[in-house]
Design an enzyme around this catalytic site. Structure first.
Site, PDB file in Angstrom:
ATOM      1  N   HIS A 128       2.659   3.229  -8.806  1.00 19.82           N
ATOM      2  CA  HIS A 128       2.481   1.800  -9.075  1.00 19.82           C
ATOM      3  C   HIS A 128       3.689   1.246  -9.840  1.00 19.82           C
ATOM      4  O   HIS A 128       4.138   0.125  -9.608  1.00 19.82           O
ATOM      5  CB  HIS A 128       1.203   1.560  -9.897  1.00 19.82           C
ATOM      6  CG  HIS A 128      -0.055   1.949  -9.164  1.00 19.82           C
ATOM      7  ND1 HIS A 128      -0.296   1.571  -7.875  1.00 19.82           N
ATOM      8  CD2 HIS A 128      -1.141   2.676  -9.542  1.00 19.82           C
ATOM      9  CE1 HIS A 128      -1.469   2.052  -7.480  1.00 19.82           C
ATOM     10  NE2 HIS A 128      -1.998   2.731  -8.477  1.00 19.82           N
TER      11      HIS A 128
ATOM     12  N   TRP B 293     -11.493  -2.129  -9.075  1.00 20.94           N
ATOM     13  CA  TRP B 293     -12.121  -1.717 -10.341  1.00 20.94           C
ATOM     14  C   TRP B 293     -12.796  -0.359 -10.203  1.00 20.94           C
ATOM     15  O   TRP B 293     -13.084   0.308 -11.201  1.00 20.94           O
ATOM     16  CB  TRP B 293     -13.161  -2.751 -10.801  1.00 20.94           C
ATOM     17  CG  TRP B 293     -12.589  -4.102 -11.097  1.00 20.94           C
ATOM     18  CD1 TRP B 293     -12.719  -5.224 -10.331  1.00 20.94           C
ATOM     19  CD2 TRP B 293     -11.809  -4.496 -12.242  1.00 20.94           C
ATOM     20  NE1 TRP B 293     -12.058  -6.273 -10.917  1.00 20.94           N
ATOM     21  CE2 TRP B 293     -11.495  -5.862 -12.086  1.00 20.94           C
ATOM     22  CE3 TRP B 293     -11.333  -3.811 -13.374  1.00 20.94           C
ATOM     23  CZ2 TRP B 293     -10.736  -6.568 -13.031  1.00 20.94           C
ATOM     24  CZ3 TRP B 293     -10.581  -4.517 -14.310  1.00 20.94           C
ATOM     25  CH2 TRP B 293     -10.292  -5.879 -14.123  1.00 20.94           C
TER      26      TRP B 293
ATOM     27  N   LEU C 152      11.179 -20.454  -4.933  1.00 23.65           N
ATOM     28  CA  LEU C 152      10.116 -19.595  -4.384  1.00 23.65           C
ATOM     29  C   LEU C 152       8.878 -19.593  -5.284  1.00 23.65           C
ATOM     30  O   LEU C 152       8.996 -19.511  -6.509  1.00 23.65           O
ATOM     31  CB  LEU C 152      10.648 -18.157  -4.284  1.00 23.65           C
ATOM     32  CG  LEU C 152       9.619 -17.104  -3.856  1.00 23.65           C
ATOM     33  CD1 LEU C 152       9.511 -17.044  -2.343  1.00 23.65           C
ATOM     34  CD2 LEU C 152       9.968 -15.733  -4.399  1.00 23.65           C
TER      35      LEU C 152
ATOM     36  N   ARG D 280       1.987  -5.184   5.897  1.00 22.94           N
ATOM     37  CA  ARG D 280       1.244  -4.133   5.200  1.00 22.94           C
ATOM     38  C   ARG D 280       2.003  -2.826   5.339  1.00 22.94           C
ATOM     39  O   ARG D 280       2.383  -2.428   6.438  1.00 22.94           O
ATOM     40  CB  ARG D 280      -0.173  -3.960   5.746  1.00 22.94           C
ATOM     41  CG  ARG D 280      -0.925  -2.878   4.959  1.00 22.94           C
ATOM     42  CD  ARG D 280      -2.393  -2.773   5.245  1.00 22.94           C
ATOM     43  NE  ARG D 280      -3.000  -1.842   4.282  1.00 22.94           N
ATOM     44  CZ  ARG D 280      -4.229  -1.889   3.844  1.00 22.94           C
ATOM     45  NH1 ARG D 280      -5.038  -2.841   4.263  1.00 22.94           N
ATOM     46  NH2 ARG D 280      -4.691  -1.006   2.973  1.00 22.94           N
TER      47      ARG D 280
ATOM     48  N   ARG E 141     -11.557   2.293  -9.187  1.00 20.22           N
ATOM     49  CA  ARG E 141     -10.604   3.391  -9.417  1.00 20.22           C
ATOM     50  C   ARG E 141     -10.788   3.979 -10.825  1.00 20.22           C
ATOM     51  O   ARG E 141     -11.380   3.340 -11.682  1.00 20.22           O
ATOM     52  CB  ARG E 141      -9.172   2.867  -9.250  1.00 20.22           C
ATOM     53  CG  ARG E 141      -8.945   2.433  -7.836  1.00 20.22           C
ATOM     54  CD  ARG E 141      -7.517   2.063  -7.573  1.00 20.22           C
ATOM     55  NE  ARG E 141      -7.362   1.782  -6.166  1.00 20.22           N
ATOM     56  CZ  ARG E 141      -6.280   1.987  -5.447  1.00 20.22           C
ATOM     57  NH1 ARG E 141      -5.186   2.447  -6.024  1.00 20.22           N
ATOM     58  NH2 ARG E 141      -6.248   1.716  -4.170  1.00 20.22           N
TER      59      ARG E 141
ATOM     60  N   GLY F  98       0.039   5.444  -4.337  1.00 20.02           N
ATOM     61  CA  GLY F  98      -0.581   6.714  -4.725  1.00 20.02           C
ATOM     62  C   GLY F  98       0.018   7.870  -3.934  1.00 20.02           C
ATOM     63  O   GLY F  98       0.384   8.918  -4.495  1.00 20.02           O
ATOM     64  N   ARG F  99       0.156   7.677  -2.612  1.00 17.02           N
ATOM     65  CA  ARG F  99       0.707   8.743  -1.762  1.00 17.02           C
ATOM     66  C   ARG F  99       2.170   9.026  -2.090  1.00 17.02           C
ATOM     67  O   ARG F  99       2.624  10.160  -2.080  1.00 17.02           O
ATOM     68  CB  ARG F  99       0.552   8.368  -0.274  1.00 17.02           C
ATOM     69  CG  ARG F  99      -0.819   8.722   0.274  1.00 17.02           C
ATOM     70  CD  ARG F  99      -1.093   8.024   1.563  1.00 17.02           C
ATOM     71  NE  ARG F  99      -1.445   6.622   1.344  1.00 17.02           N
ATOM     72  CZ  ARG F  99      -1.515   5.705   2.305  1.00 17.02           C
ATOM     73  NH1 ARG F  99      -1.240   6.035   3.535  1.00 17.02           N
ATOM     74  NH2 ARG F  99      -1.870   4.477   2.013  1.00 17.02           N
ATOM     75  N   TRP F 100       2.902   7.968  -2.426  1.00 16.94           N
ATOM     76  CA  TRP F 100       4.312   8.140  -2.805  1.00 16.94           C
ATOM     77  C   TRP F 100       4.400   9.068  -4.033  1.00 16.94           C
ATOM     78  O   TRP F 100       5.233   9.980  -4.078  1.00 16.94           O
ATOM     79  CB  TRP F 100       4.911   6.774  -3.131  1.00 16.94           C
ATOM     80  CG  TRP F 100       6.363   6.776  -3.495  1.00 16.94           C
ATOM     81  CD1 TRP F 100       7.419   6.622  -2.647  1.00 16.94           C
ATOM     82  CD2 TRP F 100       6.925   6.949  -4.809  1.00 16.94           C
ATOM     83  NE1 TRP F 100       8.598   6.681  -3.345  1.00 16.94           N
ATOM     84  CE2 TRP F 100       8.327   6.875  -4.677  1.00 16.94           C
ATOM     85  CE3 TRP F 100       6.376   7.140  -6.079  1.00 16.94           C
ATOM     86  CZ2 TRP F 100       9.191   6.993  -5.763  1.00 16.94           C
ATOM     87  CZ3 TRP F 100       7.231   7.266  -7.167  1.00 16.94           C
ATOM     88  CH2 TRP F 100       8.628   7.187  -6.995  1.00 16.94           C
TER      89      TRP F 100
ATOM     90  N   LEU G 113      -7.160  -5.174   6.954  1.00 20.86           N
ATOM     91  CA  LEU G 113      -6.897  -6.305   6.052  1.00 20.86           C
ATOM     92  C   LEU G 113      -7.418  -6.092   4.634  1.00 20.86           C
ATOM     93  O   LEU G 113      -6.996  -6.794   3.702  1.00 20.86           O
ATOM     94  CB  LEU G 113      -7.495  -7.594   6.617  1.00 20.86           C
ATOM     95  CG  LEU G 113      -6.748  -8.198   7.806  1.00 20.86           C
ATOM     96  CD1 LEU G 113      -7.420  -9.471   8.285  1.00 20.86           C
ATOM     97  CD2 LEU G 113      -5.288  -8.488   7.436  1.00 20.86           C
TER      98      LEU G 113
ATOM     99  N   ASP H 237       0.826  -1.210   0.000  1.00 22.03           N
ATOM    100  CA  ASP H 237       0.000   0.000   0.000  1.00 22.03           C
ATOM    101  C   ASP H 237       0.859   1.259   0.000  1.00 22.03           C
ATOM    102  O   ASP H 237       1.983   1.245   0.511  1.00 22.03           O
ATOM    103  CB  ASP H 237      -0.887  -0.042   1.257  1.00 22.03           C
ATOM    104  CG  ASP H 237      -2.096   0.862   1.124  1.00 22.03           C
ATOM    105  OD1 ASP H 237      -2.299   1.447   0.044  1.00 22.03           O
ATOM    106  OD2 ASP H 237      -2.832   1.004   2.123  1.00 22.03           O
ATOM    107  N   GLY H 238       0.305   2.317  -0.556  1.00 18.12           N
ATOM    108  CA  GLY H 238       0.956   3.629  -0.467  1.00 18.12           C
ATOM    109  C   GLY H 238       1.576   4.116  -1.765  1.00 18.12           C
ATOM    110  O   GLY H 238       2.259   5.143  -1.775  1.00 18.12           O
TER     111      GLY H 238
HETATM  112  C1  FPP Z   1      -2.243   0.181  -3.227  1.00 14.50           C
HETATM  113  O1  FPP Z   1      -1.685   1.462  -3.177  1.00 14.50           O
HETATM  114  C2  FPP Z   1      -1.643  -0.567  -4.319  1.00 14.50           C
HETATM  115  C3  FPP Z   1      -2.330  -1.145  -5.333  1.00 14.50           C
HETATM  116  C4  FPP Z   1      -3.791  -1.101  -5.432  1.00 14.50           C
HETATM  117  C5  FPP Z   1      -1.633  -1.793  -6.432  1.00 14.50           C
HETATM  118  C6  FPP Z   1      -0.431  -2.567  -6.031  1.00 14.50           C
HETATM  119  C7  FPP Z   1       0.399  -2.804  -7.225  1.00 14.50           C
HETATM  120  C8  FPP Z   1       1.735  -2.730  -7.253  1.00 14.50           C
HETATM  121  C9  FPP Z   1       2.575  -2.456  -6.065  1.00 14.50           C
HETATM  122  C10 FPP Z   1       2.443  -2.961  -8.490  1.00 14.50           C
HETATM  123  C11 FPP Z   1       2.951  -4.365  -8.563  1.00 14.50           C
HETATM  124  C12 FPP Z   1       2.305  -5.090  -9.618  1.00 14.50           C
HETATM  125  C13 FPP Z   1       2.874  -6.103 -10.294  1.00 14.50           C
HETATM  126  C14 FPP Z   1       2.088  -6.776 -11.309  1.00 14.50           C
HETATM  127  C15 FPP Z   1       4.242  -6.557 -10.064  1.00 14.50           C
HETATM  128  P1  FPP Z   1      -2.629   2.713  -3.361  1.00 14.50           P
HETATM  129  O2  FPP Z   1      -2.681   3.049  -4.805  1.00 14.50           O
HETATM  130  O3  FPP Z   1      -3.971   2.446  -2.770  1.00 14.50           O
HETATM  131  O4  FPP Z   1      -1.866   3.789  -2.562  1.00 14.50           O
HETATM  132  P2  FPP Z   1      -2.518   5.003  -1.739  1.00 14.50           P
HETATM  133  O5  FPP Z   1      -3.252   4.388  -0.591  1.00 14.50           O
HETATM  134  O6  FPP Z   1      -1.326   5.785  -1.312  1.00 14.50           O
HETATM  135  O7  FPP Z   1      -3.398   5.750  -2.675  1.00 14.50           O
END
Ligand code: FPP
Length: 258
Positions: free
Chosen positions: A55, A87, A149, A206, A89, A41-43, A213, A38-39
């Site tokens: 992403h 979906w 793995l 997480r 988003r 988008g904020r990054w 969760l 997670d994170g």
């Molecule tokens: C949540 O962060 C992240 C996701 C919904 C997508 C996760 C996908 C990746 C890390 C890319 C990896 C993918 C592959 C196929 C290797 P968020 O967008 O909700 O972040 P935010 O809470 O800061 O907005």
């Protein structure tokens, strides 16, 4: 990277990571680690970049952590790449997320094959765009005999839907007479889930400071250890991963016993 101002610090840091890796390896690392990444988008927002840039950066971190997990002797790494709720988003973001498995596997599949990594997927594959399905299917086919793995992508995955589908399958089998209600125990029920071939996660990580969760592996995480960090997924490093495992190794798991 060499710290020119303070080479000793850089070297010391590098060797201490190696030492920590050796230490963690010697103490039975968790067999199955699941990650809610997670994170992103904020990054991106913090850098005035579009969310998709986060992403994309997050994708590179998946590669880095897969490599380390493999090196540490972790058997399964499950990464939550797209939920059944994602979906909702904006279309541009969903389209980008659906292209990421192709880019990830297009770029890294040869290395994954070389490292004996087996790629698997859990989630509603038929509802993914055909190009995403093709990329995942090719990776699964090319790595099916690998014994290292298992890199398990949770893609279009939702735990409540998974459990409901398992319940429906159980009821169908009971109606057909292939399963007796009395035979249904936790182990049998687990075999109806998308994770039927995998052990439950030992450790859940997480990132980004959220403590929830989000419909991820609700059944399978019943006895897992949880480790949360404020670090945003694109900033998640090898040091953070090792730290999570160190914390895991310092905990006493009692599985309801004393
Ligand atoms: C949540 O962060 C992240 C996701 C919904 C997508 C996760 C996908 C990746 C890390 C890319 C990896 C993918 C592959 C196929 C290797 P968020 O967008 O909700 O972040 P935010 O809470 O800061 O907005």
């Amino acid at each position: 990277m060499l710290n020119k101002l303070n080479p000793w610090k850089t070297q010391n840091k590098a060797s201490s990571l190696n030492e920590r890796i050796l230490q963690v390896k010697s103490q039975e690392p968790p067999s199955h680690i699941a990650i809610i990444m997670d994170g992103n988008g904020r990054w991106a927002q913090k850098r005035s970049l579009p969310r998709i840039a986060g992403h994309h950066e997050g994708m590179k971190v998946v590669r880095k952590i897969t490599k380390l997990a493999s090196q540490l002797g972790v058997k399964t790494l499950t990464v939550y790449a797209f939920s059944t709720e994602n979906w909702k988003r904006p279309k541009r973001e969903v389209d980008f997320l659906m292209k990421l498995p192709e880019e990830f596997l297009g770029t890294y599949l040869p290395e994954l094959v070389e490292e004996n990594v087996k790629v698997t997927m859990m989630g509603y594959k038929d509802k993914l765009p055909p190009h995403t399905q093709r990329a995942v299917e090719k990776a699964m086919k090319d790595t099916k005999d690998n014994t290292g793995l298992t890199l398990n992508f949770a893609l279009n995955y939702g735990s409540r839907a998974e459990i409901l589908d398992a319940v429906k399958d159980v009821l169908n089998d009971c109606n057909k007479g292939t399963l007796e209600v009395g035979e249904l125990d936790e182990e049998t029920f687990s075999s109806y889930l998308m994770t039927s071939s995998l052990p439950d996660p030992d450790l859940l990580i997480r990132t980004s400071g959220e403590i929830r969760l989000s419909n991820f592996m609700l059944w399978q995480l019943a006895y897992s250890e949880f480790w949360f960090t404020d670090v945003l997924w694109p900033d998640f490093s090898e040091e953070h991963f090792v730290e999570a495992i160190e914390v895991f190794q310092s905990r006493q798991r009692r599985f309801g016993g004393v």
